[in-house]
Design an enzyme around this catalytic site. Structure first.
Site, PDB file in Angstrom:
ATOM      1  CD  GLU A  18      26.092 -18.781  39.679  1.00  0.00           C
ATOM      2  OE1 GLU A  18      27.052 -17.803  40.319  1.00  0.00           O
ATOM      3  OE2 GLU A  18      25.374 -19.953  40.307  1.00  0.00           O
ATOM      4  CE  LYS A 199      32.514 -20.108  53.108  1.00  0.00           C
ATOM      5  NZ  LYS A 199      31.517 -20.588  52.448  1.00  0.00           N
ATOM      6  CE1 TYR A 301      24.295 -16.686  41.852  1.00  0.00           C
ATOM      7  CE2 TYR A 301      23.937 -15.142  42.384  1.00  0.00           C
ATOM      8  CZ  TYR A 301      24.152 -15.963  42.896  1.00  0.00           C
ATOM      9  OH  TYR A 301      25.313 -16.104  43.963  1.00  0.00           O
TER      10      TYR A 301
HETATM   11  P1  FAD Z   1      30.191 -24.033  53.730  1.00  0.00           P
HETATM   12  O1  FAD Z   1      30.832 -22.936  53.992  1.00  0.00           O
HETATM   13  O2  FAD Z   1      30.253 -24.958  53.749  1.00  0.00           O
HETATM   14  O3  FAD Z   1      28.971 -23.826  55.433  1.00  0.00           O
HETATM   15  C1  FAD Z   1      27.479 -24.476  54.943  1.00  0.00           C
HETATM   16  C2  FAD Z   1      27.654 -24.432  56.073  1.00  0.00           C
HETATM   17  O4  FAD Z   1      28.102 -25.302  57.315  1.00  0.00           O
HETATM   18  C3  FAD Z   1      26.505 -22.989  56.654  1.00  0.00           C
HETATM   19  O5  FAD Z   1      25.539 -23.030  57.535  1.00  0.00           O
HETATM   20  C4  FAD Z   1      27.990 -22.754  57.950  1.00  0.00           C
HETATM   21  O6  FAD Z   1      27.496 -21.554  58.053  1.00  0.00           O
HETATM   22  C5  FAD Z   1      28.223 -23.741  58.645  1.00  0.00           C
HETATM   23  N1  FAD Z   1      29.726 -24.006  58.286  1.00  0.00           N
HETATM   24  C6  FAD Z   1      31.092 -23.750  57.891  1.00  0.00           C
HETATM   25  N2  FAD Z   1      32.394 -24.351  58.159  1.00  0.00           N
HETATM   26  C7  FAD Z   1      31.646 -25.362  58.986  1.00  0.00           C
HETATM   27  C8  FAD Z   1      32.481 -25.117  60.075  1.00  0.00           C
HETATM   28  N3  FAD Z   1      33.807 -25.872  60.295  1.00  0.00           N
HETATM   29  N4  FAD Z   1      32.215 -26.970  61.119  1.00  0.00           N
HETATM   30  C9  FAD Z   1      30.342 -26.181  61.352  1.00  0.00           C
HETATM   31  N5  FAD Z   1      29.532 -25.774  60.575  1.00  0.00           N
HETATM   32  C10 FAD Z   1      30.477 -25.227  59.457  1.00  0.00           C
HETATM   33  N6  FAD Z   1      25.411 -25.578  45.169  1.00  0.00           N
HETATM   34  C11 FAD Z   1      25.588 -26.057  44.254  1.00  0.00           C
HETATM   35  O7  FAD Z   1      25.492 -28.096  44.444  1.00  0.00           O
HETATM   36  N7  FAD Z   1      25.552 -26.530  42.793  1.00  0.00           N
HETATM   37  C12 FAD Z   1      26.714 -24.952  42.895  1.00  0.00           C
HETATM   38  O8  FAD Z   1      26.716 -24.951  41.226  1.00  0.00           O
HETATM   39  C13 FAD Z   1      26.296 -23.993  43.509  1.00  0.00           C
HETATM   40  N8  FAD Z   1      26.796 -22.406  43.400  1.00  0.00           N
HETATM   41  C14 FAD Z   1      26.799 -21.633  44.081  1.00  0.00           C
HETATM   42  C15 FAD Z   1      26.963 -20.504  44.029  1.00  0.00           C
HETATM   43  C16 FAD Z   1      27.372 -19.297  44.894  1.00  0.00           C
HETATM   44  C17 FAD Z   1      28.007 -18.298  44.831  1.00  0.00           C
HETATM   45  C18 FAD Z   1      25.853 -19.620  46.562  1.00  0.00           C
HETATM   46  C19 FAD Z   1      26.280 -18.343  46.897  1.00  0.00           C
HETATM   47  C20 FAD Z   1      25.877 -21.166  46.517  1.00  0.00           C
HETATM   48  C21 FAD Z   1      26.070 -21.859  45.509  1.00  0.00           C
HETATM   49  N9  FAD Z   1      25.327 -23.658  45.470  1.00  0.00           N
HETATM   50  C22 FAD Z   1      25.926 -24.374  44.743  1.00  0.00           C
HETATM   51  C23 FAD Z   1      24.600 -23.646  46.949  1.00  0.00           C
HETATM   52  C24 FAD Z   1      25.734 -23.891  47.888  1.00  0.00           C
HETATM   53  O9  FAD Z   1      26.384 -25.151  47.924  1.00  0.00           O
HETATM   54  C25 FAD Z   1      24.530 -24.473  49.377  1.00  0.00           C
HETATM   55  O10 FAD Z   1      24.392 -23.031  49.846  1.00  0.00           O
HETATM   56  C26 FAD Z   1      25.627 -25.036  50.844  1.00  0.00           C
HETATM   57  O11 FAD Z   1      24.047 -25.308  51.231  1.00  0.00           O
HETATM   58  C27 FAD Z   1      26.343 -24.246  50.996  1.00  0.00           C
HETATM   59  O12 FAD Z   1      27.684 -24.393  50.634  1.00  0.00           O
HETATM   60  P2  FAD Z   1      28.773 -23.798  50.909  1.00  0.00           P
HETATM   61  O13 FAD Z   1      29.776 -23.352  50.048  1.00  0.00           O
HETATM   62  O14 FAD Z   1      28.183 -21.981  52.001  1.00  0.00           O
HETATM   63  O15 FAD Z   1      28.793 -24.050  52.034  1.00  0.00           O
END
Ligand code: FAD
Length: 318
Positions: A18, A199, A301
């Site tokens: 990454e 998801k 990473y």
């Molecule tokens: P989600 O899956 O949407 O979850 C976010 C929160 O909301 C969680 O607490 C979950 O439990 C909750 N949730 C999910 N769905 C719902 C729903 N329907 N109703 C209520 N609550 C819900 N960030 C960047 O900005 N750019 C990047 O390139 C980037 N790369 C990443 C790569 C990896 C492998 C990882 C692990 C993280 C990365 N991140 C990146 C960070 C990430 O965007 C953050 O951790 C963000 O806060 C959560 O993203 P997510 O996609 O897990 O969110």
């Protein structure tokens, strides 16, 4: 080739990288300098992070402060295209909800599709640094699951323009993020797991985890996923620790715990050269143990700093 096809075809565990786009103003060579030393070990795919805008305040005449939105690290899509072109290795752009309306997301996906990129990691995105929490665009998505849903729709030819007839479907393989130590906003692991499962049910095909330093946390997470009926591949994310400061910054930024043994070993180091050695050795042991556990791939990473990762992949995959 899709990430899932790489995993299916593999006869032994794979590794992936990454990287993050360089700060605006730096050239593409800085990306190549970070990838070149790792190419001989055969990374299967390279993820490129996406960074949304940040707000900065500029001093203007008479002491006024002007609030300006800037993207410090643009270029995700261009870097992906450059990686595919130069190394013939699959690139996985990160696509986020933050800062995008659904239409802008659709247009970004069309660009990726035209470039022949058939993988995306679908994420909600981090909150803007100066804001207390994540705020979705008015016509955007609030959660990664909604983004997965849109991409799956596009894969069926469902574009936002309802008048479109016989639109060409895209064919993206969709990965999502998982958190062995829980996402920091989730009230508990059970709730977080419920949304992770959602998801996958919406169409995500594999999970890449947040970085961690305690393999038991990852193993518990995988076992919990399997018990909840999540059957897709789960790829662990690792990052060799390299400075003393990181024993404070990693828990703060990534909401993870560091094992006592690792913290003790880092604290005993005289300087960061010694810390780097501790970090490399820890990541090698973690990688070997994860392979014994049966992971299909390890995601490193590197964040553009390849020296430590090179030592790790040389020892584990060389
Ligand atoms: P989600 O899956 O949407 O979850 C976010 C929160 O909301 C969680 O607490 C979950 O439990 C909750 N949730 C999910 N769905 C719902 C729903 N329907 N109703 C209520 N609550 C819900 N960030 C960047 O900005 N750019 C990047 O390139 C980037 N790369 C990443 C790569 C990896 C492998 C990882 C692990 C993280 C990365 N991140 C990146 C960070 C990430 O965007 C953050 O951790 C963000 O806060 C959560 O993203 P997510 O996609 O897990 O969110």
């Amino acid at each position: 080739m899709k990430v899932t096809e790489h995993l299916k075809k593999a006869k032994k565990p794979l590794f992936s990288l990454e990287i993050l786009p360089p700060l605006k103003g730096k050239g593409i060579q800085s990306i190549y300098d970070g990838i070149d030393p790792l190419i001989e070990f055969g990374p299967s795919f390279i993820n490129v992070t996406y960074h949304r805008e940040e707000f900065v305040y500029k001093k203007r005449e008479k002491g006024y402060l002007e609030k300006i939105a800037i993207k410090k690290r643009p270029g995700t899509v261009g870097i992906c295209a450059a990686i595919v072109n130069k190394y013939k290795i699959d690139a996985v752009p990160h696509i986020i909800c933050g800062g995008f309306t659904k239409e802008e997301t659709e247009n970004a996906l069309i660009d990726l599709n035209f470039l022949g990129i058939d993988n995306v990691l679908a994420l909600r995105g981090d909150p803007i640094k100066t804001e207390p929490g994540f705020v979705a665009e008015e016509l955007g998505h609030s959660y990664a699951g909604q983004l997965v849903n849109q991409i799956v729709g596009l894969n069926k030819g469902d574009y936002m323009d309802e008048d479109l007839q016989n639109a060409t479907p895209t064919d993206f393989c969709i990965g999502v993020a998982g958190y062995p130590e829980k996402h920091f906003e989730a009230p508990n692991l059970k709730t977080d797991m419920k949304f992770l499962k959602q998801k996958i049910e919406l169409g995500a095909e594999y999970i890449v985890t947040q970085l961690f330093y305690d393999n038991n946390k990852f193993k518990d997470f995988v076992n919990l996923c399997r018990a909840e009926g999540i059957t897709v591949p789960i790829i662990p994310g690792l990052k060799p620790i390299s400075t003393k400061k990181q024993i404070l910054s990693l828990p703060k930024f990534f909401h993870i715990d560091l094992p006592d043994d690792l913290v003790d070993a880092v604290e005993k180091c005289k300087d960061n050269d010694e810390v780097k050695q501790v970090g490399i050795e820890w990541a090698i042991q973690q990688s070997k143990d994860l392979i014994d556990f049966g992971v299909p791939c390890i995601h490193y990473y590197t964040m553009g700093k390849s020296v430590a990762t090179r030592e790790v992949v040389k020892a584990v995959f060389g």
